[in-house]
Write an enzyme that holds these catalytic residues in place. Sequence first.
Site, PDB file in Angstrom:
ATOM      1  N   SER A  48      -1.485 -98.174 -15.634  1.00 17.11           N
ATOM      2  CA  SER A  48      -2.551 -98.953 -16.267  1.00 17.11           C
ATOM      3  C   SER A  48      -3.849 -98.150 -16.321  1.00 17.11           C
ATOM      4  CB  SER A  48      -2.769-100.276 -15.530  1.00 17.11           C
ATOM      5  OG  SER A  48      -3.130-100.053 -14.175  1.00 17.11           O
ATOM      6  N   GLU A  49      -4.134 -97.358 -15.266  1.00 18.07           N
ATOM      7  CA  GLU A  49      -5.321 -96.494 -15.280  1.00 18.07           C
ATOM      8  C   GLU A  49      -5.043 -95.174 -14.588  1.00 18.07           C
ATOM      9  OE1 GLU A  49      -7.393-100.039 -16.660  1.00 18.07           O
ATOM     10  OE2 GLU A  49      -6.069 -99.806 -14.927  1.00 18.07           O
ATOM     11  N   THR A  50      -5.675 -94.149 -15.117  1.00 21.16           N
ATOM     12  CA  THR A  50      -5.743 -92.843 -14.468  1.00 21.16           C
ATOM     13  C   THR A  50      -7.215 -92.524 -14.264  1.00 21.16           C
ATOM     14  OG1 THR A  50      -3.685 -92.032 -15.455  1.00 21.16           O
ATOM     15  CG2 THR A  50      -5.269 -90.379 -14.708  1.00 21.16           C
ATOM     16  N   HIS A  87      -9.397-101.169  -9.137  1.00 18.19           N
ATOM     17  CA  HIS A  87      -8.312-100.654  -8.299  1.00 18.19           C
ATOM     18  C   HIS A  87      -8.225 -99.136  -8.361  1.00 18.19           C
ATOM     19  CE1 HIS A  87      -5.693-100.276 -11.901  1.00 18.19           C
ATOM     20  NE2 HIS A  87      -4.926 -99.526 -11.145  1.00 18.19           N
TER      21      HIS A  87
END
Length: 300
Positions: A48-50, A87
């Site tokens: 979902s995120e880097t 997160h």
Amino acid sequence: MPALKFYQIDAFSDVPFGGNPAAVCLLPPGIELPDATLLKIAQEMNLSETAYIQPVSDSPGDTPFVTCDRFSLRWFTPMDEVALCGHATVASAAALFQGEGNESDTLMFDTRESGQLTVKRLDAAEKPLLQLSMPLNDPLDTLPDNMTPDSPLVRLTVGDTAVEALAFNAGLRYLVIQLKDGPASLLDNIKPDMVPLAALQEDTYPVFGIIVAIRPVDDPNHDHLVRFWAPWNLSWEDPVTGSAQSVVAPHFERLLGKSSLRARQASARGGELQVEVDRKASRVRAAGQAVIVLSGQLHL
């Protein structure tokens, strides 16, 4: 170009394969990658995120990820850069504290759109926590006229489930759908119709993320439960969304009259958060744990 170190970390979890996974890439001083490359790395990671962190220091020394306490921070989904990701910020701190052995008690992260975020190590009685401090994003903005409990956006998200209230933060474009108080199973049973949701146009509904929340009458251990979707950016449910607490925690703080809240994100992976709403400082602090599950090198 030298190989770049990276970590994959499960944030807001004390065990592997829980919480929300994020990739964290360490960019040494002097290394500048074009945005197109940052996006391609995020697509390769397919999370979902880097997050990308780089030391901010006039004299970083030979081990800047150990000695520095201030870093620049950017977040990319597989589709685009985002303004705030809780997160992946906690994951960035875990990469530095746990992976690199950073010596600081508090880490500062300079972001492009969300100001400076901090993550502090807390010595809890049982297990240490990482406390993320974010801007307070109160959902008090005026709802668009077409955003009602019976609107397609809401009904495609919660179906026939009774809605208590809607709230909106225009800065992050997060919509809060508060269900009527009831058992936790009401939230568990929500199944958004993702394909028609994703087909709704942004000029009709200016929303990035949807937070569905409830006060559970059968769970005395939590003040509120949440789930989060961003159908226009991710095809799956976000497991644990730190930034969502910057919006939904002020909503429940006002509703419940208490500034310290116990929250759980009720996704399949699940995540526990201890949240504090500090209106005087205009901050929301969300504390949880994080676990390193993978580390390696990127060869570009």
